[in-house]
Design an enzyme around this catalytic site. Structure first.
Site, mmCIF file in Angstrom:
data_model
loop_
_atom_site.group_PDB
_atom_site.id
_atom_site.type_symbol
_atom_site.label_atom_id
_atom_site.label_comp_id
_atom_site.label_asym_id
_atom_site.label_seq_id
_atom_site.Cartn_x
_atom_site.Cartn_y
_atom_site.Cartn_z
ATOM 1 N N TYR A 49 0.829 -1.202 0.000
ATOM 2 C CA TYR A 49 0.000 0.000 0.000
ATOM 3 C C TYR A 49 0.868 1.259 0.000
ATOM 4 O O TYR A 49 1.344 1.719 1.046
ATOM 5 C CB TYR A 49 -0.935 0.019 1.215
ATOM 6 N N HIS A 133 0.168 -12.327 1.438
ATOM 7 C CA HIS A 133 -0.592 -11.359 0.659
ATOM 8 C C HIS A 133 -0.681 -11.769 -0.810
ATOM 9 O O HIS A 133 0.318 -11.789 -1.518
ATOM 10 C CB HIS A 133 0.081 -9.978 0.769
#
Length: 305
Positions: A49, A133
């Site tokens: 992010y 992830h």
């Protein structure tokens, strides 16, 4: 969830990593402060992010709060390596300078290196939950090396809970069946527009694995059902826009805002421990945190759409 208490509403850290558009430091801090004031005590982030921007902003805020009062999760699988080629990271969805590049690595060394770097960016001595992830294209390495690395970190007491986070449910179900997980993070597959993940939730309920439901707005369409909205981070197809409008019509007849219905929907399932919502402003936090009574008749009508 085993070893970790999650608030019913969680703070998704993607937007404060400048997802799609820039967010100022002040707005990011305001969103985090509003979340805390609203009772949010679970905060999720990832190196992906904003190339670490989300982790840095989140850590700056959480370091001002009592460590025993919140839970924080981050993710592993993408190592950030310095990059001096210039440009921006918009091709990956983030409005930040391309100071680093992402390198996939679900190996044991990569998992530890990623977690150490995340702790450095957060400025915290530990995180509570670590997820693999998006291992969609890396099943073999993730299940044979990544999961054992996480189990070892949990056994050593470095983290309290381990899991996998993905935008699909089928591979998550494989992980639940074949690995000793505490939690899965399912994004976008158990929402008012897409209930395909229901089978995974049933499996998790049977196995005692907690579910964090994320992407409940399907990246925007359920937050504002209109032409030009995004669905799973792309322009929403006209058919889905029309379906979202029908959902909005049902919600309107029952006096429930669509975003509140979208947040309330996954909470109905006993496997769901927290609903994770990405926000970029204090106003969005306050709207999402508003408690709204959803009548059973609304769910019955939505089930017939």
């Amino acid at each position: 969830m085993r070893g970790v208490a999650l608030s019913r509403l969680g703070f998704g850290g993607g937007p404060i990593g400048n997802l799609f558009t820039a967010v100022s430091d002040e707005d990011a801090a305001g969103a985090l402060g509003a979340a805390w004031d609203a009772g949010v005590r679970y905060f999720d982030t990832a190196p992906h992010y904003g190339l670490g921007l989300s982790e840095r902003r989140l850590g700056r805020f959480l370091r001002t709060r009592p460590r025993a009062e919140f839970a924080v999760s981050t993710k592993v699988g993408r190592l950030l390596e310095p990059f001096d080629g210039g440009g921006d990271d918009l091709a990956n969805g983030f409005a930040v300078p391309a100071t680093h590049r992402r390198v996939w690595d679900f190996g044991a060394d990569g998992v530890r290196r990623s977690l150490e770097s995340s702790l450095d960016r957060l400025g915290l001595d530990r995180v509570d939950v670590v997820y693999l992830h998006d291992p969609d294209d890396h099943w073999e390495q993730a299940i044979t090396r990544g999961v054992p690395a996480l189990v070892k970190l949990r056994d050593e007491g470095v983290v309290r809970a381990i899991g996998v986070g993905m935008n699909q449910w089928r591979m998550l179900a494989r992980f639940v069946r074949e690995a000793d997980l505490d939690v899965v993070l399912l994004a976008g597959r158990y929402t008012l527009l897409d209930r395909s993940g229901a089978e995974l939730l049933e499996l998790c309920a049977e196995r005692g694995v907690a579910v964090v439901a994320a992407g409940v707005f399907n990246s925007g369409l359920l937050a504002a059902p209109a032409a030009g909205a995004t669905y799973d981070y792309r322009a929403a197809p006209p058919g889905l826009v029309e379906r979202a409008r029908r959902v909005a019509g049902v919600c309107g007849r029952h006096g429930v805002p669509v975003p509140q219905a979208a947040i309330a929907f996954p909470r109905r399932h006993p496997a769901v421990a927290s609903v994770l919502v990405g926000v970029r402003s204090a106003e969005e936090v306050r709207a999402n945190a508003a408690e709204v009574d959803v009548p059973p008749a609304l769910w019955e009508e939505l089930d017939r759409l």
